[in-house]
Design a protein around this motif. Structure first.
Motif, mmCIF file in Angstrom:
data_model
loop_
_atom_site.group_PDB
_atom_site.id
_atom_site.type_symbol
_atom_site.label_atom_id
_atom_site.label_comp_id
_atom_site.label_asym_id
_atom_site.label_seq_id
_atom_site.Cartn_x
_atom_site.Cartn_y
_atom_site.Cartn_z
ATOM 1 N N THR A 8 0.829 -1.196 0.000
ATOM 2 C CA THR A 8 0.000 0.000 0.000
ATOM 3 C C THR A 8 0.871 1.256 0.000
ATOM 4 O O THR A 8 2.018 1.231 0.431
ATOM 5 N N GLU A 10 0.575 5.576 -1.743
ATOM 6 C CA GLU A 10 0.537 6.380 -2.960
ATOM 7 C C GLU A 10 1.930 6.594 -3.522
ATOM 8 O O GLU A 10 2.142 6.588 -4.735
ATOM 9 N N GLU A 11 2.923 6.761 -2.623
ATOM 10 C CA GLU A 11 4.283 7.013 -3.081
ATOM 11 C C GLU A 11 4.886 5.786 -3.746
ATOM 12 O O GLU A 11 5.740 5.888 -4.623
ATOM 13 N N LEU A 13 2.914 3.398 -5.359
ATOM 14 C CA LEU A 13 2.152 3.215 -6.593
ATOM 15 C C LEU A 13 2.601 4.183 -7.673
ATOM 16 O O LEU A 13 2.661 3.833 -8.856
ATOM 17 N N SER A 14 2.936 5.413 -7.294
ATOM 18 C CA SER A 14 3.309 6.436 -8.270
ATOM 19 C C SER A 14 4.776 6.376 -8.669
ATOM 20 O O SER A 14 5.212 7.126 -9.534
ATOM 21 N N GLY A 43 -2.992 2.238 -3.922
ATOM 22 C CA GLY A 43 -2.742 3.533 -3.308
ATOM 23 C C GLY A 43 -3.516 3.747 -2.020
ATOM 24 O O GLY A 43 -4.262 2.879 -1.552
ATOM 25 N N ASP A 44 -3.339 4.936 -1.431
ATOM 26 C CA ASP A 44 -3.979 5.270 -0.151
ATOM 27 C C ASP A 44 -5.397 5.812 -0.394
ATOM 28 O O ASP A 44 -5.698 6.975 -0.145
ATOM 29 N N ARG A 45 -6.241 4.933 -0.923
ATOM 30 C CA ARG A 45 -7.633 5.298 -1.151
ATOM 31 C C ARG A 45 -8.501 4.236 -0.501
ATOM 32 O O ARG A 45 -8.382 3.038 -0.807
ATOM 33 N N ASP A 48 -10.476 1.641 -2.588
ATOM 34 C CA ASP A 48 -9.598 0.698 -3.296
ATOM 35 C C ASP A 48 -9.024 -0.342 -2.341
ATOM 36 O O ASP A 48 -8.895 -1.523 -2.694
ATOM 37 N N ASP A 74 -3.403 9.538 5.951
ATOM 38 C CA ASP A 74 -3.269 8.701 4.764
ATOM 39 C C ASP A 74 -2.918 7.254 5.101
ATOM 40 O O ASP A 74 -2.716 6.437 4.194
#
Length: 424
Positions: A8, A10-11, A13-14, A43-45, A48, A74
């Motif tokens: 998990t 965002e950093e 995944l991106s 990501g941090d959603r 999802d 987050d």
């Protein structure tokens, strides 16, 4: 048993950070004979996370979840898991007390936000994190156990080794003993190695795996079950006989580690003079504790002027042969060795690129010299010029290998199938 991993962040995944945890975990599991079937990054959603927990819990038996256990907004793994199960978050009192004690012991006031790290899904089983504030836990959802770990690599690795792997082993119906032997190779492609090793008739329970990491390819021999484990030593001997000089280390992660150990064992000293490798050889050695016992100095003599002034290279040698030459690198190695009387002197000079090459000396051309009390050994090789970093890494590896062979009283200069050697 199907093992999966959900990473998990965002950093991650991106692509802002490289997910070293996932690669490390897969390798740690493989070393125990445990194979991972699938890995997913999310990501941090919140939606999802909930969806992937629910979906994968119908297919896997155990899922290693990494990240999202911190104190900030987050960090959503605990909340997402509770929602996926349709249950509330509840306080894990033992962990709250652990947090309070940790902050008190360190003379700090605990921020209110850290209390979030003690909130777990109601059905969760706490998993201890002995070196951090993020509480691990595991939860059963559908057919899978989801095992949650923090993203901080030091904490994550400790928990995987001490708790996740034993948990996986405890869930198997039949425990099979597994033994793994690792052999490090240099100068041969993975497909060429595989072609050679197909000549070996492997007994039942023994399999071969490959791991490519610059500048090596590691061969892993897995033996599952007592009978296979009993045959492993013979298979290793066959592999060594078949591959010969291609194998440069046994149960070691790098040639730097091998050289470090040999120099310590033999109480011998080393001085290094680097041009194109720019301190990479020296850095690889000082990464290991105790290197001060043998390493006299590591000099980055990048310019011709420094080669002359520091190492005593003859200016005429540079004029006649150039900085990237056998003659120059031999004088560099001898100069490094004799500065304070080291047992060995190791030197490199080359064209790492992407510019600076010529028809006679293209990018990837590197001269390596090893000075010993018995004489100076040298060679000039053409390495693949795919990147500047690759040339430097390969140059360092061959330099280490030359020194290792000298320390083991083996021929210092050997052929590497993937690297062409220049005539002297």
């Amino acid at each position: 048993m199907k093992i999966e991993m959900i990473c998990t962040g965002e950093e991650v995944l991106s692509g802002q950070i490289i997910d070293t945890n996932a690669a490390w975990a897969a390798n740690a599991l493989m070393n125990q004979g445990i194979e991972m079937q699938q890995r997913i990054t999310v990501g941090d959603r919140l939606d999802d996370l909930i969806a992937v927990f629910q979906e994968r819990s119908h297919h896997a038996d155990i899922i290693l979840v990494n990240g999202g256990l911190g104190p900030t907004s987050d960090d959503m793994s605990s909340e997402a898991m509770a929602l996926a199960k349709g249950e509330p978050l509840v306080e894990c009192t033992p962990w709250r007390l652990r947090l309070e004690e940790w902050f008190t012991r360190n003379g700090r006031v605990m921020p209110v936000s850290n209390l979030k790290q003690a909130m777990l899904p109601e059905s969760a089983v706490m998993v201890d994190n002995p070196v951090g504030t993020a509480c691990g836990f595991r939860v059963k959802l559908n057919q899978a156990w989801l095992f949650f770990t923090p993203g901080v690599p030091f904490e994550f690795k400790r928990m995987v080794n001490e708790q996740f792997i034993p948990f996986v082993q405890s869930q198997t119906n039949e425990h099979v003993e597994v033994s793994v032997r690792k052999l490090l190779t240099l100068g041969y492609g993975e497909s060429s190695l595989a072609d050679k090793l197909t000549q070996i008739d492997l007994p039942e329970g023994i399999t071969v795996g490959y791991r490519s990491f610059m500048p090596y390819i590691e061969i892993k021999l897995f033996a599952r079950g007592e009978e296979a484990i009993g045959s492993l030593a013979n298979i290793v001997a066959l592999v060594k006989t078949l591959l010969g000089n291609v194998i440069v280390a046994d149960e070691r992660s790098s040639l730097a580690q091998v050289v470090h150990e040999r120099l310590l064992e033999g109480a011998q000293s080393l001085s290094v003079a680097e041009s194109c490798t720019g301190g990479l050889i020296t850095s690889g050695l000082v990464a290991f504790p105790g290197s001060s016992a043998y390493l006299h100095h590591g000099l980055v003599t990048y310019s011709n002027e420094s080669k002359v002034a520091v190492l005593g290279v003859n200016p005429q040698t540079l004029d006649d042969h150039g900085a990237v030459s056998i003659a120059t690198v031999e004088e560099m190695a001898e100069g490094a060795r004799t500065l304070i009387g080291s047992d060995y002197g190791l030197a490199t000079s080359g064209i790492a690129g992407p510019d600076g090459g010529s028809d006679q000396k293209p990018v990837g051309t590197v001269a390596i010299g090893l000075a010993t009390s018995k004489g100076v050994y040298s060679q000039m090789l053409k390495f693949p010029a795919r990147s500047r970093e690759l040339v430097r890494q390969l140059s360092s590896a061959v330099a280490y290998d030359m020194l290792r062979r000298a320390l083991d009283d083996e021929p210092v200069i050997v052929d590497y199938a993937s690297y062409a050697r220049f005539a002297k």
